[in-house]
Design an enzyme around this catalytic site. Structure first.
Site, PDB file in Angstrom:
ATOM      1  N   CYS A  37      23.061  85.157  45.752  1.00 34.53           N
ATOM      2  CA  CYS A  37      22.219  83.966  45.816  1.00 34.53           C
ATOM      3  C   CYS A  37      21.924  83.636  47.281  1.00 34.53           C
ATOM      4  CB  CYS A  37      22.935  82.795  45.154  1.00 34.53           C
ATOM      5  SG  CYS A  37      21.934  81.284  45.053  1.00 34.53           S
ATOM      6  N   ASP A  92      22.095  80.877  48.516  1.00 31.23           N
ATOM      7  CA  ASP A  92      22.969  79.748  48.870  1.00 31.23           C
ATOM      8  C   ASP A  92      23.725  80.041  50.173  1.00 31.23           C
ATOM      9  OD1 ASP A  92      24.541  77.361  46.961  1.00 31.23           O
ATOM     10  OD2 ASP A  92      25.463  78.061  48.830  1.00 31.23           O
ATOM     11  N   HIS A 104      27.683  82.528  41.657  1.00 33.31           N
ATOM     12  CA  HIS A 104      28.694  81.700  42.319  1.00 33.31           C
ATOM     13  C   HIS A 104      28.804  80.323  41.671  1.00 33.31           C
ATOM     14  CE1 HIS A 104      25.913  79.004  44.610  1.00 33.31           C
ATOM     15  NE2 HIS A 104      25.077  79.995  44.378  1.00 33.31           N
TER      16      HIS A 104
HETATM   17 ZN   LIG Z   1      23.089  79.822  43.903  1.00 33.85          ZN
END
Ligand SMILES: [Zn+2]
Length: 197
Positions: free
Chosen positions: A39, A41, A98
């Site tokens: 991801c 992120d 995650h």
């Molecule tokens: Zn994510």
């Protein structure tokens, strides 16, 4: 914005000298063994989690660690997968979800993404994930959706001709991971039903 150039200066002064030999070799060599799809992120840093050195991971990061299924229309994600598998010849692919994933939370809780239409469209690549994690009783559990999504994206991955061919020739292994931010641990999807991947 923090002064990232301070970080660059620190890297050159404190980190690079010890790795100068490695970088000298990498200047003319790019042979990663693993494609890591995670991801975007900021809290999920593939090289940190796996303690990998530069040159070891070929990384693709997308919102929600989504992998579009094969279609004749190329995009950057798909092109990078093909490059990693067919040109670089990676032997392993990890799709890593995650905890606390914003993309999965938005889907599980049905957030209004009217202000982010491109994101809303992109997240349609998780339609199968949402369908897998849905329960008739109540709202979708985000944690369950994170796992269902890793599994669904591995299946999307296998629709790409480069991946399908490598799997058929048994020179590629697919792995599903979920990283827990609070504990730093990684749980792995059991060999899944690889026949179905
Ligand atoms: Zn994510």
């Amino acid at each position: 914005m923090p002064d990232l150039m301070d970080g660059v200066a620190n890297f050159r002064r404190d980190v690079f000298p010890a790795k100068a030999g490695l970088f000298a070799r990498l200047a003319t060599e790019h042979r990663p063994t693993t494609l890591f799809i995670g991801c975007s992120d900021a809290r999920v840093v593939p090289e940190l989690i796996t303690q990998s050195e530069p040159g070891e991971l070929f990384v693709i990061r997308t919102a929600g660690n989504l992998v579009p299924a094969h279609s004749p229309t190329a995009d950057g994600t798909v092109a990078s997968i093909e490059f990693a598998v067919r040109v670089l010849g990676v032997t392993d692919v990890i799709v890593c979800g995650h905890s606390g994933c914003g993309a999965m939370t938005a889907l599980a809780e049905g957030h209004d993404l009217g202000d982010a239409p491109q994101l809303a469209t992109w997240l349609r690549h998780a339609d199968a994930s949402v369908a897998r994690a849905a329960t008739p009783e109540g709202p979708t559990d985000v944690g369950a959706l994170v796992w269902a999504n890793v599994s669904a994206q591995l299946r999307n991955l296998a629709t790409h001709p480069s991946v399908a061919q490598a799997l058929a020739e048994r020179r590629l292994t697919l792995h599903g991971w979920v990283f827990d931010i609070a504990s730093g641990s990684v749980d792995r999807l059991e060999t899944l039903d690889r026949a179905g991947v």
